[in-house]
Design an enzyme around this catalytic site. Structure first.
Site, PDB file in Angstrom:
ATOM      1  N   ARG A   1      -2.171 -10.481   1.601  1.00 28.49           N
ATOM      2  CA  ARG A   1      -1.557  -9.168   1.349  1.00 28.49           C
ATOM      3  C   ARG A   1      -2.630  -8.075   1.255  1.00 28.49           C
ATOM      4  NH1 ARG A   1       3.694  -8.715  -0.304  1.00 28.49           N
ATOM      5  NH2 ARG A   1       3.272  -7.082  -1.821  1.00 28.49           N
TER       6      ARG A   1
ATOM      7  N   GLY B   1       0.778  -1.232   0.000  1.00 34.55           N
ATOM      8  CA  GLY B   1       0.000   0.000   0.000  1.00 34.55           C
ATOM      9  C   GLY B   1       0.815   1.290   0.000  1.00 34.55           C
ATOM     10  N   GLY B   2       2.131   1.206  -0.220  1.00 41.25           N
ATOM     11  CA  GLY B   2       2.938   2.436  -0.249  1.00 41.25           C
ATOM     12  C   GLY B   2       2.398   3.425  -1.271  1.00 41.25           C
ATOM     13  N   LYS B   3       2.176   2.920  -2.484  1.00 42.78           N
ATOM     14  CA  LYS B   3       1.767   3.840  -3.552  1.00 42.78           C
ATOM     15  C   LYS B   3       0.287   4.187  -3.425  1.00 42.78           C
ATOM     16  CE  LYS B   3       5.524   1.956  -6.228  1.00 42.78           C
ATOM     17  NZ  LYS B   3       5.862   0.782  -5.415  1.00 42.78           N
TER      18      LYS B   3
ATOM     19  N   CYS C   1      10.257  -3.087  -9.893  1.00 39.72           N
ATOM     20  CA  CYS C   1      11.501  -2.905  -9.122  1.00 39.72           C
ATOM     21  C   CYS C   1      12.510  -3.953  -9.578  1.00 39.72           C
ATOM     22  CB  CYS C   1      11.220  -3.002  -7.627  1.00 39.72           C
ATOM     23  SG  CYS C   1      10.555  -4.587  -7.112  1.00 39.72           S
TER      24      CYS C   1
ATOM     25  N   ASP D   1       1.838  -1.281 -10.714  1.00 38.19           N
ATOM     26  CA  ASP D   1       3.152  -1.504 -10.075  1.00 38.19           C
ATOM     27  C   ASP D   1       3.300  -3.028 -10.053  1.00 38.19           C
ATOM     28  OD1 ASP D   1       5.510  -0.770  -8.740  1.00 38.19           O
ATOM     29  OD2 ASP D   1       4.572  -1.185  -6.811  1.00 38.19           O
TER      30      ASP D   1
HETATM   31  N1  SAM Z   1       2.339  -1.181  -5.245  1.00 41.08           N
HETATM   32  C1  SAM Z   1       2.728  -1.867  -4.021  1.00 41.08           C
HETATM   33  C2  SAM Z   1       3.246  -0.872  -3.019  1.00 41.08           C
HETATM   34  O1  SAM Z   1       3.673   0.218  -3.405  1.00 41.08           O
HETATM   35  O2  SAM Z   1       3.178  -1.130  -1.812  1.00 41.08           O
HETATM   36  C3  SAM Z   1       3.687  -2.998  -4.304  1.00 41.08           C
HETATM   37  C4  SAM Z   1       3.145  -3.985  -5.291  1.00 41.08           C
HETATM   38  S1  SAM Z   1       4.130  -5.392  -5.596  1.00 41.08           S
HETATM   39  C5  SAM Z   1       5.394  -4.749  -6.541  1.00 41.08           C
HETATM   40  C6  SAM Z   1       3.167  -6.269  -6.751  1.00 41.08           C
HETATM   41  C7  SAM Z   1       1.888  -6.863  -6.215  1.00 41.08           C
HETATM   42  O3  SAM Z   1       1.226  -7.530  -7.300  1.00 41.08           O
HETATM   43  C8  SAM Z   1       2.072  -7.903  -5.127  1.00 41.08           C
HETATM   44  O4  SAM Z   1       1.389  -7.518  -3.963  1.00 41.08           O
HETATM   45  C9  SAM Z   1       1.477  -9.176  -5.706  1.00 41.08           C
HETATM   46  O5  SAM Z   1       0.768  -9.968  -4.770  1.00 41.08           O
HETATM   47  C10 SAM Z   1       0.549  -8.664  -6.783  1.00 41.08           C
HETATM   48  N2  SAM Z   1       0.279  -9.660  -7.868  1.00 41.08           N
HETATM   49  C11 SAM Z   1       0.821 -10.876  -8.026  1.00 41.08           C
HETATM   50  N3  SAM Z   1       0.301 -11.491  -9.096  1.00 41.08           N
HETATM   51  C12 SAM Z   1      -0.600 -10.659  -9.622  1.00 41.08           C
HETATM   52  C13 SAM Z   1      -1.480 -10.738 -10.723  1.00 41.08           C
HETATM   53  N4  SAM Z   1      -1.514 -11.805 -11.528  1.00 41.08           N
HETATM   54  N5  SAM Z   1      -2.298  -9.694 -10.948  1.00 41.08           N
HETATM   55  C14 SAM Z   1      -2.254  -8.612 -10.160  1.00 41.08           C
HETATM   56  N6  SAM Z   1      -1.431  -8.474  -9.118  1.00 41.08           N
HETATM   57  C15 SAM Z   1      -0.620  -9.488  -8.838  1.00 41.08           C
END
Ligand code: SAM
Length: 494
Positions: free
Chosen positions: A146, A121-123, A239, A186
């Site tokens: 999550r 949830g940062g963004k 990232c 993201d």
């Molecule tokens: N934007 C978040 C932040 O700033 O805190 C970080 C997001 S992290 C890079 C990517 C997220 O995408 C993860 O929480 C993951 O569980 C989720 N994810 C995994 N597979 C996915 C999918 N097929 N579709 C959408 N989201 C997915």
């Protein structure tokens, strides 16, 4: 131990800069926090102004992150995670490079925004602050556990105009065609930029996994494309350093979706050291427009590795654009069910409404005992897995109402009639609070967050328990004792 195939590829990509890149793995990471403008009212302040504006913060080493509003580097010795302001949602601890994508989204109050891969949830909370309570934010996370963490962070940061959902991008795309003004993807990625922070990402890495991530990113981006309205803006970020997941994902997307184009990113704020993704893209068929993308390299900026691209969908918004979701708009609970809630509002706010949301535009949604508030025309939640449909105001018991923790955290300083304020800052500028004791304030805030009750005198009833005027949660004063209503699951050991 960094994987050899990863190192080989990085050497090929970075050439003369490879040694500098590798040396970052032995260096301390930069740490940063984002002050919550929803609670502090501070906006774009210089780090040097903070001690006076904000004496209770007390961190000695703050310095601005140049590319993000209200964001400051701190020193590990500051330990902001342990400060009571953290529990009160005064700031969010966030990796500095990860602060860039939400800035690039250029969110304005009143817009409809989707954060499609949102946990933890940062963004999302960064976007929520930029919306200033106006408009609609859908924070989505596909992973159920999550999604709960995401929901807790949305609550802690006091965001009133968000839904938190636990959906697949495909299902959301079926319900929200061309619905959003802005979308952030993201994306889940191979996380090479996090190798320094997260050893698991390093162990799970393989070229096959990079390929799998790239394929998943294609699917997520296609869903986002369906949900963006004409003329809308899409920010894609990762990232990782892998070109296949960065410039590669963008190129494949542009080939599938010719109605999109890359917008240039103003790179000045990232300093001369930042660069675009054109040089980093080694695959054949790279396009000149890739110079519009952004690469943050850890050997060049004070932050981890990150990639971002800003895409715009062709077309213009018609004058009368109120495009509902296929679910239609939310319909509120009947007034008959809200009697106990109205009484609570009278007791705490001296009127029968909460001081949040727009006058005359609030609707209440009831799910079993739980009551939520939205302000404005929000989409119906029918058929969606929603953890948080707007602001959780409380629970309706038979003939009484119990306020939710989320309501406490969303209330601006000084709004409730009964406030029990614990003071950390030396000279409190807040007025009209019942200030407790003379010494041991930090101890008292920690005791409250630990779940302890404490002796208190005053009128009986609900109290907003604050630290320097920032709400931490509720207490209920009965018979000279303040009963602690800080949620059991959040209590912090002393
Ligand atoms: N934007 C978040 C932040 O700033 O805190 C970080 C997001 S992290 C890079 C990517 C997220 O995408 C993860 O929480 C993951 O569980 C989720 N994810 C995994 N597979 C996915 C999918 N097929 N579709 C959408 N989201 C997915």
């Amino acid at each position: 131990m960094l994987p050899q195939k990863f190192l080989d590829r990085m050497q090929q990509m970075l050439d003369g800069e490879y040694e500098a890149f590798i040396s970052t793995f032995g260096q301390e990471r930069y740490q940063a926090l984002r002050l919550n403008a929803l609670k502090t009212g501070l906006n774009g302040n210089r780090a040097s102004e903070l001690p006076e504006a904000f004496p209770g913060l007390g961190f000695a080493h703050l310095a601005e992150v140049p590319w993000a509003e209200n964001c400051y580097y701190y020193d590990a010795s500051d330990q902001p995670g342990k400060h009571p302001y953290h529990a009160a949602g005064v700031y969010y601890i966030q990796e500095p490079s990860a602060m860039a994508p939400a800035e690039l989204l250029e969110v304005r109050p009143g817009e409809r925004v989707l954060d499609l891969c949102a946990a933890p949830g940062g963004k999302s909370t960064q976007i929520g602050a930029k919306l200033k309570g106006e408009g609609f934010l859908l924070c989505n996370e596909v992973n159920a556990s999550r999604a709960k963490i995401l929901s807790g962070n949305v609550e802690r940061m006091g965001i009133i105009n968000a839904y938190v959902s636990n959906e697949t991008p495909e299902h959301l795309a079926d319900i929200f065609p061309e619905y959003f003004d802005k979308i952030l993807v993201d994306a889940p990625c191979s996380g090479e930029g996090m190798f320094r922070k997260n050893e698991a990402a390093c162990e799970e890495w393989s070229p096959e996994n990079v390929g799998m991530c790239a394929g998943r990113q294609d699917g997520i981006l296609d869903c986002a494309a369906r949900m963006l309205r004409p003329g809308g803006r899409l920010v894609y970020s990762t990232c990782t350093f892998a070109p296949e997941e960065n410039e590669g994902s963008v190129l494949r997307f542009l080939r599938r979706k010719p109605e999109f184009r890359l917008l240039p990113i103003e790179k000045g704020i990232f300093g001369e050291a930042c660069c675009d993704g054109k040089a980093a893209f080694l695959g054949d068929g790279g396009l000149p427009c890739l110079e519009h993308t952004l690469r943050l390299w850890p050997q060049r900026v004070k932050g981890e590795g990150h990639f971002a691209a800003v895409l715009e969908k062709a077309g213009e918004l018609p004058d009368e654009y109120s495009n509902p979701s296929l679910n239609g708009f939310v319909t509120g609970a009947s007034e008959k069910k809200l009697t106990a809630y109205r009484q609570f509002c009278q007791e705490i706010f001296g009127k029968n409404e909460i001081p949040l949301g727009r006058e005359g535009e609030r609707s209440y949604l009831r799910f079993g005992e739980n009551l939520y508030m939205v302000s404005g025309r929000f989409p119906s939640v029918k058929g969606l897995r929603i953890l948080r449909p707007g602001l959780h105001v409380g629970t309706l018991k038979k003939d009484r109402f119990e306020p939710a923790h989320a309501l406490a955290l969303a209330l601006p300083p000084g709004q409730a009639k009964h406030v029990w304020n614990l003071v950390l800052q030396k000279a409190s500028k807040q007025e009209g609070f019942h200030e407790q004791g003379v010494s041991g304030f930090q101890q008292s805030a920690a005791a409250y967050l630990n779940g302890q009750t404490f002796p208190a005198d005053g009128e009986k009833g609900w109290y907003l328990v604050c630290v320097d005027g920032f709400a931490m949660g509720w207490g209920k004063l009965v018979g000279g004792m303040m009963k602690n209503h800080y949620p059991k699951g959040l209590r912090i050991p002393m």
